[in-house]
Design a protein around this motif. Sequence first.
Motif, PDB file in Angstrom:
ATOM      1  N   LYS A 186      73.339  26.205  28.982  1.00  0.00           N
ATOM      2  CA  LYS A 186      74.109  27.451  29.177  1.00  0.00           C
ATOM      3  C   LYS A 186      75.225  27.542  28.131  1.00  0.00           C
ATOM      4  CE  LYS A 186      77.340  29.658  32.463  1.00  0.00           C
ATOM      5  NZ  LYS A 186      77.912  29.670  33.827  1.00  0.00           N
ATOM      6  N   ASP A 213      83.800  32.835  29.969  1.00  0.00           N
ATOM      7  CA  ASP A 213      83.356  33.515  31.191  1.00  0.00           C
ATOM      8  C   ASP A 213      84.566  34.118  31.903  1.00  0.00           C
ATOM      9  OD1 ASP A 213      82.116  34.416  33.453  1.00  0.00           O
ATOM     10  OD2 ASP A 213      81.643  32.435  34.287  1.00  0.00           O
ATOM     11  N   ASP A 227      82.589  27.039  29.428  1.00  0.00           N
ATOM     12  CA  ASP A 227      81.361  27.502  30.082  1.00  0.00           C
ATOM     13  C   ASP A 227      80.135  27.426  29.159  1.00  0.00           C
ATOM     14  OD1 ASP A 227      80.405  28.182  32.600  1.00  0.00           O
ATOM     15  OD2 ASP A 227      80.491  30.338  32.231  1.00  0.00           O
ATOM     16  N   GLU A 250      76.601  35.007  35.888  1.00  0.00           N
ATOM     17  CA  GLU A 250      75.946  35.345  34.620  1.00  0.00           C
ATOM     18  C   GLU A 250      75.108  34.207  34.048  1.00  0.00           C
ATOM     19  OE1 GLU A 250      78.852  34.065  34.834  1.00  0.00           O
ATOM     20  OE2 GLU A 250      78.757  32.556  33.246  1.00  0.00           O
ATOM     21  N   THR A 266      77.122  24.685  33.384  1.00  0.00           N
ATOM     22  CA  THR A 266      78.309  24.758  34.247  1.00  0.00           C
ATOM     23  C   THR A 266      78.069  25.982  35.135  1.00  0.00           C
ATOM     24  OG1 THR A 266      79.290  26.004  32.429  1.00  0.00           O
ATOM     25  CG2 THR A 266      79.950  23.705  32.643  1.00  0.00           C
TER      26      THR A 266
HETATM   27 ZN    ZN Z   1      79.780  30.958  33.967  1.00  0.00          ZN
END
Ligand code: ZN
Length: 489
Positions: free
Chosen positions: A257, A262, A280, A341, A367
């Motif tokens: 990710k 974020d 993030d 997301e 995360t």
């Molecule tokens: Zn996130």
Amino acid sequence: MIGLKAVDLKKQKIDTLIVPVCEDKKIHDDRIINAIIKKALSLKEFEAEKGDELTLYDLKDLNTKRVIFAGLGKLKKIDPETLRAFCGAIVKRCIKVDLEVIWVAVPAAHKLKMEMPATVAALMEGACLGNHLFDKYKKEKKKKPLKQINFLVKPDALGKLRRITPKVSTICAGTILAREWISTPSNEKTPEQFTRSIVSQARKHGLKTRVLREKDLKLHKFGALLAVAAGSRSKPSMVILEHKHPNAQKTLALVGKGVTFDSGGLNIKTGGSMASMKSDMSGAAVVAATLITLARLKAKSHVIGAIPIVENMPSGKAIRPGDIVRSYAGKTIEIGNTDAEGRLILVDAMSYVVNKYKPQMMIDLATLTGACVVALGEKIAGVFTQDDELAKLIISSGNKTHERCWQMPMPDDYKELLKSDFADLNNMPSSRWGGAITAALFLSEFRGDTRWAHIDIAGPAYIKKGDAYCGPGGTGFGVRLLCDLIEQL
Ligand code: ZN
Ligand code: BES
Ligand code: ZN
């Protein structure tokens, strides 16, 4: 920076010698070392309890200016992690007093009931990782890392241990690379900048790289990923890195990710929970750093790294709660919450990798949820998979490297919670309980028939305060685990 040495302590001129001392057993078999330990223990102020320390200067029979005796505590409590933490703490302490070169007397492994390579590797890891300082943004660099850390062993051990030093250095360099990426502030790692940085590091080390840019993502209909990116001024990308050894039989895909910041999007986070959201993209950093490490080690494996990179921001162009998007795999997703997301960008990356590279196995690192931190705290990652054998392998590598993982359940009936009235799935579960599990179940809908595991690193990816061998910021949690795991597969 680290080296393995066998020298005559009577002759070799040494500035600082570190001697680990066990509280209740002899752990060295060198005569001179044991003699000076006896002397140190004869002094009241040093009992070799964990954290105890004593410095003696100009000891007779040695050509050493100062010897720092440092307590390891009781024998039965000594394991590789004790050794890592010991060395990390000693290195930090030596940095504080401006030392440049230190020597560490390595205990006799059999006395610790460990193998010699594992003993030396643990000490070296603690030292290398403890010697990392993230001070790029400080005008005045008050502390300097040590220039050289020598590990003192018996001459007959040198041959067997030859390979350890470069291997540990390379793996720790990978961890440190991930740490630096994670600690970099989001204003200096927009998706475009982060993409460039990964590609340039990866090319430097001979990895095959591909970047899917915004127009490619549109062309291939990465609807979920593009939806997350819509609110940001920065353009998203998906970076693909490939390490392939000619003899490798199977393909492993790693997905990370990469949310460079974020904010939560329109479901904006509050101050406290937004503060550390530059981290993030830890999954992305760990996957990229692992691939670079595999290339440098010339690992006998075939690994694909797929790294979706976006920034999650609120704006007039951002996705709204209630919007419905179509994922790369064709499944439609109702956006129940723009702060969920991570799962949106991951599922597009996962389905793309499954479709294009047909890996035998896939592992994602993310995360992903605050709920996982609630469940397991800040030091342990959650492992989610329907494949217990794969979970065991991950957990065992995590125990070895002390990047601890705990298997969490994936109950089929919880999938109920992801139902949407209007689309195939909702990214927001209908219950606030079990959020780490429902996030993993959401991802599992996109693995196809591929063996897959998800590692939620929301807790251990980032620390506000440093610990024994990590400063405040990104920890690089996962690089050492994945390197070990890939060696076992
Ligand atoms: Zn996130
Ligand atoms: N990036 C966060 C998860 C996170 C939380 C990482 C704390 C590190 C520390 C993720 O995108 C998020 O916001 N998840 C939501 C999901 C919810 C809206 C379903 C969460 O955990 O609250
Ligand atoms: Zn979020």
